[in-house]
Design a protein around this motif. Structure first.
Motif, PDB file in Angstrom:
ATOM      1  N   HIS A   1       0.863  -1.381  -0.010  1.00  0.00           N
ATOM      2  CA  HIS A   1      -0.215  -0.095  -0.115  1.00  0.00           C
ATOM      3  C   HIS A   1       0.883   1.351   0.022  1.00  0.00           C
ATOM      4  CE1 HIS A   1      -2.287   3.317   2.029  1.00  0.00           C
ATOM      5  NE2 HIS A   1      -3.104   2.910   1.307  1.00  0.00           N
ATOM      6  N   ASP A   2       1.844   1.433   0.915  1.00  0.00           N
ATOM      7  CA  ASP A   2       2.571   2.584   1.068  1.00  0.00           C
ATOM      8  C   ASP A   2       3.673   2.660  -0.426  1.00  0.00           C
ATOM      9  OD1 ASP A   2       1.677   2.623   3.578  1.00  0.00           O
ATOM     10  OD2 ASP A   2       3.744   3.179   4.171  1.00  0.00           O
ATOM     11  N   ASP A   3       3.793   1.453  -0.964  1.00  0.00           N
ATOM     12  CA  ASP A   3       4.746   1.594  -1.995  1.00  0.00           C
ATOM     13  C   ASP A   3       3.694   2.023  -3.192  1.00  0.00           C
ATOM     14  OD1 ASP A   3       6.751   1.446  -3.773  1.00  0.00           O
ATOM     15  OD2 ASP A   3       6.110  -0.425  -4.674  1.00  0.00           O
ATOM     16  N   ALA A   4       2.594   1.671  -3.254  1.00  0.00           N
ATOM     17  CA  ALA A   4       1.527   2.081  -4.238  1.00  0.00           C
ATOM     18  C   ALA A   4       1.373   3.777  -4.360  1.00  0.00           C
ATOM     19  CB  ALA A   4       0.249   1.215  -4.190  1.00  0.00           C
ATOM     20  N   VAL A   5       1.185   4.160  -3.031  1.00  0.00           N
ATOM     21  CA  VAL A   5       1.061   5.610  -2.861  1.00  0.00           C
ATOM     22  C   VAL A   5       2.501   6.466  -2.905  1.00  0.00           C
ATOM     23  CG1 VAL A   5      -1.337   5.066  -1.615  1.00  0.00           C
ATOM     24  CG2 VAL A   5       0.678   5.675  -0.221  1.00  0.00           C
TER      25      VAL A   5
ATOM     26  N   TYR B   1       9.689 -16.196  17.731  1.00  0.00           N
ATOM     27  CA  TYR B   1      10.154 -14.801  17.952  1.00  0.00           C
ATOM     28  C   TYR B   1      10.360 -14.199  16.673  1.00  0.00           C
ATOM     29  CZ  TYR B   1      13.755 -11.596  19.014  1.00  0.00           C
ATOM     30  OH  TYR B   1      14.505 -10.395  19.463  1.00  0.00           O
ATOM     31  N   ARG B   2      10.243 -14.718  15.572  1.00  0.00           N
ATOM     32  CA  ARG B   2      10.320 -13.930  14.228  1.00  0.00           C
ATOM     33  C   ARG B   2       9.046 -13.535  14.187  1.00  0.00           C
ATOM     34  NH1 ARG B   2       8.717 -14.409   9.082  1.00  0.00           N
ATOM     35  NH2 ARG B   2      10.159 -13.572   7.447  1.00  0.00           N
ATOM     36  N   ALA B   3       7.872 -14.287  14.218  1.00  0.00           N
ATOM     37  CA  ALA B   3       6.520 -13.747  14.109  1.00  0.00           C
ATOM     38  C   ALA B   3       6.366 -12.508  15.309  1.00  0.00           C
ATOM     39  CB  ALA B   3       5.606 -14.815  14.501  1.00  0.00           C
ATOM     40  N   GLY B   4       6.750 -12.541  16.414  1.00  0.00           N
ATOM     41  CA  GLY B   4       6.716 -11.214  17.083  1.00  0.00           C
ATOM     42  C   GLY B   4       7.424 -10.132  16.502  1.00  0.00           C
ATOM     43  N   ILE B   5       8.612 -10.263  15.697  1.00  0.00           N
ATOM     44  CA  ILE B   5       9.289  -9.106  14.918  1.00  0.00           C
ATOM     45  C   ILE B   5       8.240  -8.683  14.064  1.00  0.00           C
ATOM     46  CG2 ILE B   5      11.334  -8.332  13.749  1.00  0.00           C
ATOM     47  CD1 ILE B   5      12.817 -10.460  15.259  1.00  0.00           C
ATOM     48  N   THR B   6       7.901  -9.488  13.302  1.00  0.00           N
ATOM     49  CA  THR B   6       6.777  -9.323  12.143  1.00  0.00           C
ATOM     50  C   THR B   6       5.527  -8.637  12.559  1.00  0.00           C
ATOM     51  OG1 THR B   6       7.598 -11.231  10.860  1.00  0.00           O
ATOM     52  CG2 THR B   6       5.688 -10.066  10.066  1.00  0.00           C
ATOM     53  N   LEU B   7       4.810  -8.810  13.715  1.00  0.00           N
ATOM     54  CA  LEU B   7       3.854  -8.302  14.021  1.00  0.00           C
ATOM     55  C   LEU B   7       4.247  -6.831  14.651  1.00  0.00           C
ATOM     56  CD1 LEU B   7       0.759  -8.209  14.847  1.00  0.00           C
ATOM     57  CD2 LEU B   7       1.251  -9.380  16.873  1.00  0.00           C
ATOM     58  N   VAL B   8       5.372  -6.711  15.303  1.00  0.00           N
ATOM     59  CA  VAL B   8       5.335  -5.275  15.911  1.00  0.00           C
ATOM     60  C   VAL B   8       5.881  -4.417  14.400  1.00  0.00           C
ATOM     61  CG1 VAL B   8       7.120  -3.998  16.956  1.00  0.00           C
ATOM     62  CG2 VAL B   8       6.167  -6.054  18.040  1.00  0.00           C
ATOM     63  N   SER B   9       6.760  -5.037  13.553  1.00  0.00           N
ATOM     64  CA  SER B   9       6.892  -4.212  12.234  1.00  0.00           C
ATOM     65  C   SER B   9       5.885  -3.746  11.620  1.00  0.00           C
ATOM     66  CB  SER B   9       7.714  -5.225  11.292  1.00  0.00           C
ATOM     67  OG  SER B   9       9.029  -5.491  12.112  1.00  0.00           O
ATOM     68  N   ALA B  10       4.823  -4.385  11.555  1.00  0.00           N
ATOM     69  CA  ALA B  10       3.608  -4.154  10.774  1.00  0.00           C
ATOM     70  C   ALA B  10       2.987  -2.989  11.609  1.00  0.00           C
ATOM     71  CB  ALA B  10       2.568  -5.413  10.954  1.00  0.00           C
ATOM     72  N   LEU B  11       3.025  -2.976  12.782  1.00  0.00           N
ATOM     73  CA  LEU B  11       2.387  -2.052  13.900  1.00  0.00           C
ATOM     74  C   LEU B  11       3.228  -0.751  13.553  1.00  0.00           C
ATOM     75  CD1 LEU B  11       0.013  -1.911  15.568  1.00  0.00           C
ATOM     76  CD2 LEU B  11       1.724  -2.081  17.603  1.00  0.00           C
ATOM     77  N   LEU B  12       4.360  -0.712  13.266  1.00  0.00           N
ATOM     78  CA  LEU B  12       5.181   0.546  12.995  1.00  0.00           C
ATOM     79  C   LEU B  12       4.902   0.951  11.588  1.00  0.00           C
ATOM     80  CD1 LEU B  12       8.932  -0.407  13.960  1.00  0.00           C
ATOM     81  CD2 LEU B  12       7.098   0.961  15.375  1.00  0.00           C
ATOM     82  N   TRP B  13       4.544   0.013  10.509  1.00  0.00           N
ATOM     83  CA  TRP B  13       3.992   0.717   9.322  1.00  0.00           C
ATOM     84  C   TRP B  13       2.490   1.279   9.460  1.00  0.00           C
ATOM     85  CZ3 TRP B  13       6.164   0.863   4.665  1.00  0.00           C
ATOM     86  CH2 TRP B  13       7.307   0.099   4.072  1.00  0.00           C
ATOM     87  N   ILE B  14       1.910   0.796  10.357  1.00  0.00           N
ATOM     88  CA  ILE B  14       0.633   1.479  10.482  1.00  0.00           C
ATOM     89  C   ILE B  14       0.676   2.743  11.047  1.00  0.00           C
ATOM     90  CG2 ILE B  14      -1.738   1.211  11.649  1.00  0.00           C
ATOM     91  CD1 ILE B  14      -1.455  -1.678  11.060  1.00  0.00           C
ATOM     92  N   THR B  15       1.323   2.910  12.224  1.00  0.00           N
ATOM     93  CA  THR B  15       1.511   4.126  13.239  1.00  0.00           C
ATOM     94  C   THR B  15       2.370   5.234  12.535  1.00  0.00           C
ATOM     95  OG1 THR B  15       3.199   3.057  14.306  1.00  0.00           O
ATOM     96  CG2 THR B  15       0.769   2.587  14.992  1.00  0.00           C
ATOM     97  N   THR B  16       3.059   4.867  11.310  1.00  0.00           N
ATOM     98  CA  THR B  16       4.257   5.837  10.899  1.00  0.00           C
ATOM     99  C   THR B  16       3.361   6.763   9.848  1.00  0.00           C
ATOM    100  OG1 THR B  16       5.973   4.529  11.608  1.00  0.00           O
ATOM    101  CG2 THR B  16       6.445   6.456   9.981  1.00  0.00           C
TER     102      THR B  16
END
Length: 283
Positions: A85-89, A268-283
């Motif tokens: 989504h961010d790349d498209a816009v 552990y990798r899943a936790g990093i992925t979930l937090v990374s997704a939250l960073l994309w939403i809140t930035t």
């Protein structure tokens, strides 16, 4: 009102369509938003699953859904959708930076010795390495120009940074919203001296990826002695590398990321992925 570290209404509206459909019939089903908030509470505090507050439902329900989504790629799909989504816009900055950070593994992450497998081999499979400070895991990550994670991998903490650059760069794969090949090549790569090797520079030139990597002093001395041309280096561009450090700082604000408590690498990798997704939403 959402509590601290819980999903806001705006964040939930973006994530909800990407989650598996809830069954129409059956027993009592804890809604996905409550479960996700429980996962985020666990990652924010680093507490054991059994200490999950009652407002998030049965701890085993939250854990089992976390385990299932970690295995079936649900968290990866959420992160990929947000990146597309961010790349498209036009918000995604393709001047990327790469680096790694070491995470101390708690004693609960060591796990038990598996049958027919030596302890050292099992730790390697679960991305645990013996360092001077004990068991550690290393996160190798590439972020965009805004400091948002694009791709990452985890290894034992005693793995050298430069040995995983190719793996991390080739993990970048941003699909186009319509027809066309995914975007896999950044506009420029910025890295520190730990990635200054002939093999890496040759690889980046072969991929036609401009890069800004300073030379080590011993490499400069060898090049001068042999009369070779200096490698191109722009200090102004190199200053942009601070975004990768800020990215790690934001990830490590979550105690479940700053210290590894998970026995399995995929959890552990899943936790990093979930937090990374939250960073994309809140930035």
């Amino acid at each position: 009102m959402a509590r601290r570290h819980e999903l806001t209404d705006a964040a939930w509206q973006r994530i909800e369509p990407l989650l598996p459909a809830q069954p129409a019939r059956g027993g009592r089903w804890l809604d996905h938003r409550t479960v996700l908030n429980g996962m985020l509470w666990k990652l924010a505090t680093g507490a054991p699953w059994r200490d999950l507050p009652e407002r998030y439902g049965n701890w085993k329900t939250v854990y089992e859904r976390y385990r299932r989504w970690a295995g079936d790629g649900t968290f990866d799909a959420i992160l990929a959708h947000l990146q597309v989504h961010d790349d498209a816009v036009g918000r995604l900055d393709w001047t990327v930076s790469v680096d790694s950070t070491i995470v101390r593994a708690h004693q609960h992450a060591a796990g038990a010795r598996k049958k027919g497998m030596t302890q050292g081999t099992n730790r390697t499979r679960q991305a645990l390495g013996r360092s001077r400070g004990g068991l550690t895991t290393k996160i190798h990550l590439v972020c965009d120009g805004r400091g948002l994670p694009l791709a990452f991998c985890i290894t034992p903490g005693n793995i050298n940074d430069c040995t995983r650059l190719v793996q991390v760069i080739e993990s970048i794969r941003i699909p186009r919203p319509g027809a066309g090949r995914p975007r896999i090549r950044p506009d420029r790569l910025i890295a520190d001296k730990g990635y200054s090797t002939n093999k890496i520079r040759t690889y980046l030139r072969g991929r036609q990826i401009p890069h800004t990597i300073p030379e080590r002093s011993d490499q400069q001395a060898i090049r001068t002695r042999r009369g070779h041309r200096p490698c191109g280096f722009d200090p102004g561009i190199y200053r942009l590398r601070n975004v990768i450090e800020r990215c790690f700082n934001r990830l490590k604000q979550w105690r479940g990321i700053a210290t590894r408590y998970d026995k399995l690498a995929r959890h552990y990798r899943a936790g990093i992925t979930l937090v990374s997704a939250l960073l994309w939403i809140t930035t």
